[in-house]
Scaffold this active site. Structure first.
Site, PDB file in Angstrom:
ATOM      1  CB  THR A  41      11.617   1.317  47.564  1.00  0.00           C
ATOM      2  OG1 THR A  41      13.393   2.069  47.857  1.00  0.00           O
ATOM      3  CG2 THR A  41      11.245   1.224  48.328  1.00  0.00           C
ATOM      4  CG  ASP A  55      17.984   5.433  46.802  1.00  0.00           C
ATOM      5  OD1 ASP A  55      17.979   5.651  46.087  1.00  0.00           O
ATOM      6  OD2 ASP A  55      17.802   4.248  47.899  1.00  0.00           O
ATOM      7  CD  GLU A  64      15.704   7.479  49.606  1.00  0.00           C
ATOM      8  OE1 GLU A  64      16.066   5.992  48.697  1.00  0.00           O
ATOM      9  OE2 GLU A  64      14.182   7.662  49.205  1.00  0.00           O
TER      10      GLU A  64
END
Ligand code: LIP
Length: 287
Positions: A96, A91, A72
């Protein structure tokens, strides 16, 4: 190179080692790390996302120098392409925003695809210490327990009215995609529409898909996330008897980088369930 020529179990075992290392970095830094916006104020990245991706990418390139890497934080729109070559799709921290808030639904999602098909997946949430693994032809597991964990009573059908569906707001908060999502949520929830049991939003595509693989959520619908959000969960779900179809009607075999997904658990009536869901959509997603 064909997947049959690759030791997928060795790949899984090494990704598990990396997942635990990434998990230690995450638990040490949650709530402390700084963050910046990407596309907007709800699309966030931290220094820990970047540090975890560097750790994983560096170690994978040493261990498996002939395989490609897509992550990512190193992805360049219009430049980075997923090829048919054996590729790690990563990822570093999925969820996040949860990580920033210390909401314990953040994980590292480590996938491996051959011919653009996910064949190994490792998803590890270090906060809840839940390790999901899946290898093509070898089943999928949560902390060593075979998935799905929940198997509905014999004879019960998967129907919209009885479904618990994972959804996400995503990072686009205006425009036709946002309108399609909101209006579809309203229709699915309404008495005159799907009257679904409910919605859940874990804030992580990978965790949503793993909840479907576990049988704890019946489906997960999202448009706008990426291959790295779903690649690992994709094979974990498939090995648990579920499947990922398109997030738009009549897309039965989406590409892992199609950005519109509908992940559905296995079970009687799942094909009609998918068709009923697609009929409930208000508009189409365009990514
Ligand atoms: C997140 C996805 C989630 C999506 C968020 C975000 P990240 O990934 O897992 O499904 O709704 O917008 O893209 O950014 O936490 O790795």
């Amino acid at each position: 190179m064909d997947a049959s020529a690759i030791d997928l179990l060795e790949i899984r075992d090494y990704l598990v080692e990396l997942a635990y290392e990434a998990g230690n970095m995450m638990t040490n830094m949650t709530g402390k790390t700084t963050f910046v916006d990407k596309a907007n104020s709800v699309d966030l990245v931290t220094e820990t996302d970047r540090a975890v991706e560097k750790l994983v990418a560096d170690k994978l390139s040493l261990k498996f120098p002939d395989f490609e890497f897509m992550g990512e934080e190193s992805y360049v729109p219009g430049v980075t392409q997923l090829t048919a070559k054996p590729t790690f799709i990563v990822d570093p921290i999925d969820g996040t925003t949860n990580f920033i808030h210390s909401f314990p639904y953040a994980c590292t999602s480590l996938g491996f695809a051959v011919g653009r098909e996910p064949v190994v997946g490792v998803v590890y949430n270090p906060f809840l210490k839940t390790l999901y693994t899946g290898v093509k032809g070898h089943g999928s597991y949560l902390n060593g327990q075979k998935l799905p964990l929940r198997v509905p009573p014999a004879g019960s059908e998967l129907t919209l009215q009885g479904a618990l569906i994972a959804i996400e707001w995503g990072t686009q908060r205006s425009g036709p995609n946002y309108d399609c999502k909101i209006n579809t949520f309203i229709k699915l929830a309404s008495e005159s529409g799907g009257m679904v049991h409910g919605f859940r939003s874990l804030g992580s595509a990978a965790m949503n898909i793993c909840a479907v693989a576990a049988g704890q959520v019946d489906a997960y619908w999202e448009g706008g996330c990426y291959a790295w959000d779903v690649a690992a969960g994709w094979i974990i779900l498939a090995e648990a008897g579920g499947r990922v179809v398109g997030g738009n009607p009549d897309e039965w075999s989406p590409e892992v980088d199609s950005r519109c997904y509908f992940a559905v658990r296995g079970g009687q009536g799942s094909e009609k369930f998918v068709k009923d869901f697609w009929k409930s959509m208000v508009g189409r997603l365009q990514y």
